[in-house]
Design an enzyme around this catalytic site. Structure first.
Site, mmCIF file in Angstrom:
data_model
loop_
_atom_site.group_PDB
_atom_site.id
_atom_site.type_symbol
_atom_site.label_atom_id
_atom_site.label_comp_id
_atom_site.label_asym_id
_atom_site.label_seq_id
_atom_site.Cartn_x
_atom_site.Cartn_y
_atom_site.Cartn_z
ATOM 1 N N SER A 1 -28.505 36.347 22.553
ATOM 2 C CA SER A 1 -28.448 36.193 24.005
ATOM 3 C C SER A 1 -27.063 36.242 24.681
ATOM 4 C CB SER A 1 -29.073 34.975 24.384
ATOM 5 O OG SER A 1 -29.418 34.553 25.488
ATOM 6 N N ASP B 1 -39.234 40.039 24.738
ATOM 7 C CA ASP B 1 -38.256 39.226 25.282
ATOM 8 C C ASP B 1 -37.848 40.121 26.700
ATOM 9 O OD1 ASP B 1 -36.008 37.594 25.965
ATOM 10 O OD2 ASP B 1 -34.729 38.720 24.420
ATOM 11 N N HIS C 1 -37.275 36.225 22.359
ATOM 12 C CA HIS C 1 -35.782 35.955 22.240
ATOM 13 C C HIS C 1 -35.132 35.759 20.880
ATOM 14 C CE1 HIS C 1 -32.462 36.023 24.753
ATOM 15 N NE2 HIS C 1 -32.011 34.915 24.802
#
Length: 482
Positions: free
Chosen positions: A168, A420, A445
């Site tokens: 991320s 994602d 994710h």
């Protein structure tokens, strides 16, 4: 700006940032017990790029060297993102799984202004003057200084090749770390890293269309039910009786009193659908919330008929969100101020989104299941000025990290999950032989950074094998250079 939470969204949607609660063990994956790592602190400059002030703070980092080969064995370095570093440590099982195979030391570095690494203690979030040093550039400098310190103070580590790993925002940092400090890290694994979600590099609507497709694929009538729910809420929220009905139906801890509260309800629901897309994992997990395997499929079981009357439709929507917020069955009411774990630093991320992390997003209600919302930088800028007294700089990230013009860099693996929404801003095609994209069709994710699990789809198993292969190549090449 009622849509601010979504516009600023990159995971941290939980409670206050200053003192996060201890991380919860997630189910379905082996998190390392605390005894497996040592907690350390390093005194860092608050401002690496100026010389007028010489203030310092304590940066927390975690070290695990059980499998480390002490004669310059490799170091896997987690570039901490927007939250408590122990939580990221316990949710990055991939590093623990490969440590023995690579004879690697693990280091998890906490990002300044998150967890315990607060440059000004309780004053860190008091105003924009104290927040002025919360930037990705300062964080990368912290990481570089920390690695140099480790190499000079740990016997046998002087020539240890270091690989940056992150997911991320942490994945963005891992990639940028390799770009900016190639002499410090020999390579980077950037998982679910939306380094192109800036400026006009990607369409602003792709993110929410991916969320929508996840729901569309998970059940007939599912995304259509959600698309129809907004008008149903609008209709009911036009009267006091309707607001009361909504408050009761959704078991809200704080009842809705006006149209502004109804808008917050819609925003909260939007965040819920987005979060479900991010954590649509193939097994029971406890990342943002405790959830069943393939949670969107479970949610969609309640959302089969988009043609229902407003009240019946919204009763089904409640059942769906209740699965997300109350899978454990312990919640007596639903709190619209909480959408994810408190281990993420909400305040800090909002400040970053109001300064350099300006990620344009929009919805049109046609290619996605959300209410139409144009990207409006001016509204964001005004909101940021009201909140912090600062104005965002939308093109700065492109100037400092290069946007799509990064082919001169090397040794970065970008992994993205097809499920994602953040893959919208990710690198999903190879740029050069050493700037490699790995796409995991069944992955949400940064699924690849989680612990191995018997229920892992083949695509993530193959992705991890490829990631390990590249890391071994970088380590071998670094050895030859010495």
């Amino acid at each position: 700006m009622l849509r601010l939470l979504l516009l600023l969204l990159l995971l941290p949607l939980g409670g206050p940032a200053a003192l996060p609660t201890p991380p919860r063990r997630r189910r379905g994956a082996a998190a390392p017990p605390p005894a497996l790592y040592l907690t350390r602190y390093l005194r860092q400059q608050i401002d690496h790029f100026g010389f007028d002030e010489n203030l310092t703070f304590q940066q927390r980092y975690l070290v695990a060297d059980q499998h480390w080969k002490k004669d310059n064995g490799p170091i896997l370095f987690y570039t901490g993102n927007e939250g408590d570093i122990t939580w990221f440590c316990n949710n990055t099982g991939f590093m623990w799984d490969v440590a023995e195979e690579l004879n690697a030391m693990l280091v998890f570095a906490e990002h300044r202004y998150y967890g315990e690494s607060l440059p000004f203690g309780n004053e860190s979030f008091s105003d924009s003057k104290h927040l002025n040093y919360l930037t990705s550039e300062q964080a990368l400098a912290d990481f570089a200084v920390l690695i140099e310190y480790l190499k000079t103070t740990i016997a046998g580590a002087r020539y240890s090749p270091v690989i940056a790993i992150g997911g991320s925002y942490g994945g963005m940092l891992a990639a940028w770390f390799r770009m900016k400090y190639p002499h410090v890290v020999v390579g980077a694994l950037a998982a679910s890293a939306p380094i192109w979600q800036f400026g006009d590099l990607v369409p602003c609507g792709t993110y929410f269309s991916i969320v929508t497709n996840d729901f569309k694929k998970s059940g007939t009538g599912c995304s259509e039910s959600i698309r129809n729910s907004w008008n149903a809420i609008n209709n009911l929220s036009s009267t006091d009786a309707g607001l009361q009905w909504l408050s009761s139906t959704f078991h809200l801890c704080s009842p809705l009193k006006n149209l502004q509260d109804a808008a917050i309800l819609k925003n909260w629901l939007s965040e819920t659908w987005v979060n479900l897309a991010m954590v649509n994992y193939p097994y029971k997990a406890d990342f943002l919330q405790p959830l069943p395997a393939w949670p969107i499929q479970e949610v969609c079981k309640f959302l089969k008929d988009p043609s229902l009357s407003d009240k019946l439709l919204l009763q089904n929507v409640f059942q769906a969100v209740n699965l997300y917020y109350n899978y454990s069955g312990e919640a007596s009411c639903l709190d619209m101020s909480e959408t994810a774990t408190k281990n993420l630093g909400q305040l800090g991320w909002y400040y970053q989104a109001c300064t350099e992390m300006v990620m344009p997003m929009c919805t049109d209600g046609v290619n996605d299941m959300f209410e139409p919302q144009k990207w409006d930088f001016d509204v964001l800028s005004e909101e940021c000025y009201k909140l912090w007294g600062v104005r965002p700089r939308p093109s700065w990230i492109l100037s400092v990290y290069g946007g799509k013009n990064i082919s001169s860099h090397s040794n970065i693996v970008f992994s993205n999950g097809g499920l994602d929404p953040w893959s919208a801003g990710g690198v999903t095609q190879n740029i050069t032989d050493s700037l490699v994209a790995i796409v995991i069709p069944d992955g949400a994710h940064h699924l690849d950074l989680r612990s191995r699990n018997p229920l892992d789809p083949k695509s993530v198993q193959q992705a991890r094998a490829l990631e390990i292969r590249y890391m071994k190549q970088w380590i071998e090449k670094a050895r030859h250079n010495h």
